[in-house]
Design a protein around this motif. Sequence first.
Motif, PDB file in Angstrom:
ATOM      1  N   GLY A  34     -31.774 -34.119  94.546  1.00 50.86           N
ATOM      2  CA  GLY A  34     -32.447 -35.465  94.514  1.00 50.86           C
ATOM      3  C   GLY A  34     -31.962 -36.510  95.370  1.00 50.86           C
ATOM      4  O   GLY A  34     -32.802 -36.796  96.143  1.00 50.86           O
ATOM      5  N   ALA A  35     -30.796 -36.793  94.842  1.00 51.30           N
ATOM      6  CA  ALA A  35     -29.916 -37.555  95.189  1.00 51.30           C
ATOM      7  C   ALA A  35     -29.707 -37.891  97.216  1.00 51.30           C
ATOM      8  O   ALA A  35     -30.021 -39.055  98.183  1.00 51.30           O
ATOM      9  N   PRO A  52     -38.320 -48.708  92.175  1.00 53.14           N
ATOM     10  CA  PRO A  52     -39.442 -47.881  92.030  1.00 53.14           C
ATOM     11  C   PRO A  52     -39.934 -46.593  92.821  1.00 53.14           C
ATOM     12  O   PRO A  52     -39.950 -45.943  92.238  1.00 53.14           O
ATOM     13  N   PHE A  53     -39.879 -46.653  93.721  1.00 56.92           N
ATOM     14  CA  PHE A  53     -40.849 -46.050  95.162  1.00 56.92           C
ATOM     15  C   PHE A  53     -39.067 -45.499  95.388  1.00 56.92           C
ATOM     16  O   PHE A  53     -39.590 -43.783  95.000  1.00 56.92           O
ATOM     17  N   PHE A  58     -36.962 -40.021  94.220  1.00 54.49           N
ATOM     18  CA  PHE A  58     -35.737 -39.289  93.541  1.00 54.49           C
ATOM     19  C   PHE A  58     -36.628 -38.084  92.538  1.00 54.49           C
ATOM     20  O   PHE A  58     -35.374 -37.019  92.187  1.00 54.49           O
ATOM     21  N   ALA A  59     -36.575 -38.351  91.962  1.00 55.57           N
ATOM     22  CA  ALA A  59     -37.781 -37.487  90.432  1.00 55.57           C
ATOM     23  C   ALA A  59     -38.509 -36.641  91.562  1.00 55.57           C
ATOM     24  O   ALA A  59     -37.557 -35.548  90.596  1.00 55.57           O
ATOM     25  N   VAL A  60     -39.016 -36.897  91.907  1.00 58.02           N
ATOM     26  CA  VAL A  60     -40.231 -35.603  92.404  1.00 58.02           C
ATOM     27  C   VAL A  60     -39.236 -34.474  92.963  1.00 58.02           C
ATOM     28  O   VAL A  60     -39.314 -33.397  92.920  1.00 58.02           O
ATOM     29  N   ALA A  61     -38.063 -35.201  93.855  1.00 62.20           N
ATOM     30  CA  ALA A  61     -37.238 -34.213  94.563  1.00 62.20           C
ATOM     31  C   ALA A  61     -35.946 -33.546  93.948  1.00 62.20           C
ATOM     32  O   ALA A  61     -36.070 -32.517  93.632  1.00 62.20           O
ATOM     33  N   SER A  62     -36.110 -34.428  93.171  1.00 57.77           N
ATOM     34  CA  SER A  62     -35.042 -33.455  91.991  1.00 57.77           C
ATOM     35  C   SER A  62     -35.972 -32.366  91.072  1.00 57.77           C
ATOM     36  O   SER A  62     -35.239 -30.761  91.346  1.00 57.77           O
ATOM     37  N   LEU A  63     -37.360 -32.857  90.970  1.00 55.41           N
ATOM     38  CA  LEU A  63     -37.880 -31.561  90.188  1.00 55.41           C
ATOM     39  C   LEU A  63     -38.254 -30.284  90.785  1.00 55.41           C
ATOM     40  O   LEU A  63     -37.981 -29.340  90.217  1.00 55.41           O
TER      41      LEU A  63
END
Length: 89
Positions: A34-35, A52-53, A58-63
């Motif tokens: 994600g990073a 925040p964007f 990052f959160a969506v790509a990591s998930l």
Amino acid sequence: MMWAVWWVWIVAGFALGVLEVLAPGYIFVGFAIGAVVVGAGLGLGLLGGSLPFLLLVFAVASLVAWLVLRRVLGVRKGQVRLWDRDIND
């Protein structure tokens, strides 16, 4: 504004990858991917904006990375092998 610099995200991704090698278990590899995705998006000019964007991306790509790796690599059923018969039988 360190979060808007692409190489900071790439370095963080590689640091999380090293942490995954030191503590294996497919925990940090999703975050590392994600990073790197966010860093690549910033470097190529595809992403930009506020913290925040970027954290949302990052959160969506990591998930997504974690779910794909979980699907490809599978779920461990257990690490201890129980023998129900002797190999000499």
